[in-house]
Design a protein around this motif. Structure first.
Motif, short mmCIF file in Angstrom:
data_model
loop_
_atom_site.label_atom_id
_atom_site.label_comp_id
_atom_site.label_asym_id
_atom_site.label_seq_id
_atom_site.Cartn_x
_atom_site.Cartn_y
_atom_site.Cartn_z
N GLU A 46 -37.44 25.41 -0.42
CA GLU A 46 -38.24 25.32 -1.64
C GLU A 46 -37.60 24.35 -2.62
O GLU A 46 -36.37 24.29 -2.74
N TRP A 47 -38.42 23.58 -3.28
CA TRP A 47 -38.04 22.67 -4.36
C TRP A 47 -38.70 23.22 -5.63
O TRP A 47 -39.93 23.21 -5.75
N VAL A 48 -37.93 23.74 -6.55
CA VAL A 48 -38.48 24.46 -7.70
C VAL A 48 -38.19 23.68 -8.98
O VAL A 48 -37.03 23.50 -9.37
N LYS A 49 -39.26 23.23 -9.64
CA LYS A 49 -39.12 22.46 -10.88
C LYS A 49 -38.79 23.39 -12.05
O LYS A 49 -39.30 24.52 -12.13
N ALA A 50 -37.98 22.89 -12.97
CA ALA A 50 -37.64 23.67 -14.15
C ALA A 50 -38.84 23.75 -15.10
O ALA A 50 -39.01 24.73 -15.83
N ASP A 51 -39.68 22.70 -15.13
CA ASP A 51 -40.90 22.68 -15.95
C ASP A 51 -41.88 21.72 -15.30
O ASP A 51 -41.61 21.12 -14.26
N SER A 61 -48.46 23.91 -9.45
CA SER A 61 -47.38 24.87 -9.20
C SER A 61 -46.02 24.23 -9.46
O SER A 61 -45.83 23.03 -9.24
N LEU A 62 -45.07 25.03 -9.89
CA LEU A 62 -43.70 24.56 -10.06
C LEU A 62 -42.94 24.53 -8.73
O LEU A 62 -41.88 23.92 -8.65
#
Length: 351
Positions: free
Chosen positions: A221-226, A327-328
């Motif tokens: 998973e690559w999860v953006k902070a915003d 999606s983030l």
């Protein structure tokens, strides 16, 4: 001829006298013809200390004065690691010698390729130096020794698929001693020559042979902070080529000045949280959709990894895809492979 034919006139003149010779014993073409000997243990320890290791083959930088050689990963070349050390190699703690021996010379071949100097051994500033390389198949140096020694480690790249009218040799030429080898001798070689009462020449060479390298896949998973997607975290599974879990990876990503994205992370064991590798790389979004909230929905990443619990450096890379619009979270899929274009021959060389 099915491939190009190379005729180098000067090497032909030098080699005509030796065209009919056979066998595996090195040929000495200088005025003095010392006999090849088994390498003494004292000399063997010395040359192994300075010889090109596997890590040096990958991490080295060529001297600025050298011709840039092909990539070591280019399979259209045969590659040899060759080390020459000359001077006082035995009884180095005995009587000091004041007179200098001139070892200025060349290492050259009569073949298509590159002779690439990698490491100078014990060259003293103001006395010993590499000379700027103008011919890719020859490297020259200035060297003087008294109670010490000098040397040179090189990579030799020979283009495959070329037929020659004359035998192909690597020639080491200095005023005290000159010797030629055909490349079959350099597959595995460790030999010593006693040049005179005080001086000798040691040679250690090996062929660098390609072989199949470990590889596999990664998914996570690559999860953006915003919603800007400029920074965040990533994590996932490190899989072998058969899809078996071999590790867990995790890390962070961010933008730096200039809009370039960088990432760094860690690989750990699948069960124990012990760090087994480090990740360094870059990333960017390349979503073709044109809107503020969906221009970061696709991307790419790539980088280098290095194991910390064993020898090994490799590359990884892949793609980022958005799980759902806005999606983030993004899915991170890619592959990895270890750099291993060579195998390590027995450090003792061969006769």
């Amino acid at each position: 001829m099915k491939n190009s034919i190379l005729i180098l006139l000067i090497p032909v003149i030098l080699l005509m006298a030796g065209c009919g010779r056979e066998g595996t014993a090195p040929q000495s073409t200088g005025q003095k013809t010392p006999t090849a000997q088994n390498m003494p243990e004292q000399v063997k320890s010395l040359i192994q200390e300075y010889s090109l290791s596997d890590s040096a083959l990958f991490d080295h930088e060529y001297p600025a004065i050298a011709v840039t050689p092909p990539s070591i990963f280019d399979t259209s070349f045969d590659v040899y690691a060759v080390n020459f050390v000359w001077g006082r190699l035995l009884n180095t703690n005995s009587v000091i010698i004041d007179s200098l021996a001139d070892w200025s010379g060349t290492l050259s071949m009569n073949a298509v390729g590159v002779v690439a100097p990698v490491i100078t051994i014990d060259f003293e500033k103001g006395q010993d130096s590499l000379i700027r390389q103008t011919d890719p198949i020859s490297v020259s140096w200035g060297s003087n020794t008294a109670s010490d020694f000098d040397g040179l480690s090189c990579l030799i790249f020979i283009k495959r698929g070329i037929e020659y009218f004359v035998p192909v040799y690597l020639t080491f030429a200095t005023p005290p001693f000159t010797v030629q080898y055909d490349f079959s001798q350099l597959e595995k070689l460790a030999v010593y020559y006693e040049v005179d009462a005080n001086n000798g020449v040691a040679v250690f060479a090996r062929r660098i042979r390609p072989h199949r390298c470990p590889e596999g896949f990664l998914i996570g998973e690559w999860v953006k902070a915003d919603m800007s997607g400029d920074s965040g975290r990533f994590d996932g599974q490190w899989l072998d080529e058969n899809g078996n879990l071999t590790g867990i990876f995790t890390g962070v990503f961010r933008d730096i000045e200039g809009g370039r994205g960088v990432l760094e992370g860690w690989i750990s064991g699948p069960i124990l949280t012990v760090v087994t590798g480090r990740l360094f790389g870059t990333w960017y979004y390349d979503d073709p959709r044109m809107c503020p909230l969906c221009g970061t929905g696709m991307g790419k990443f790539k980088g280098i990894f290095k194991y910390t619990n064993q020898d090994g450096v490799g590359a990884f890379g892949g793609e980022l895809t958005e799980d759902s619009l806005g999606s983030l979270k993004m899915t991170m899929k890619g592959s990895w492979h270890l750099f291993c274009p060579y195998s390590t021959d027995n450090a003792d060389g061969g006769e």
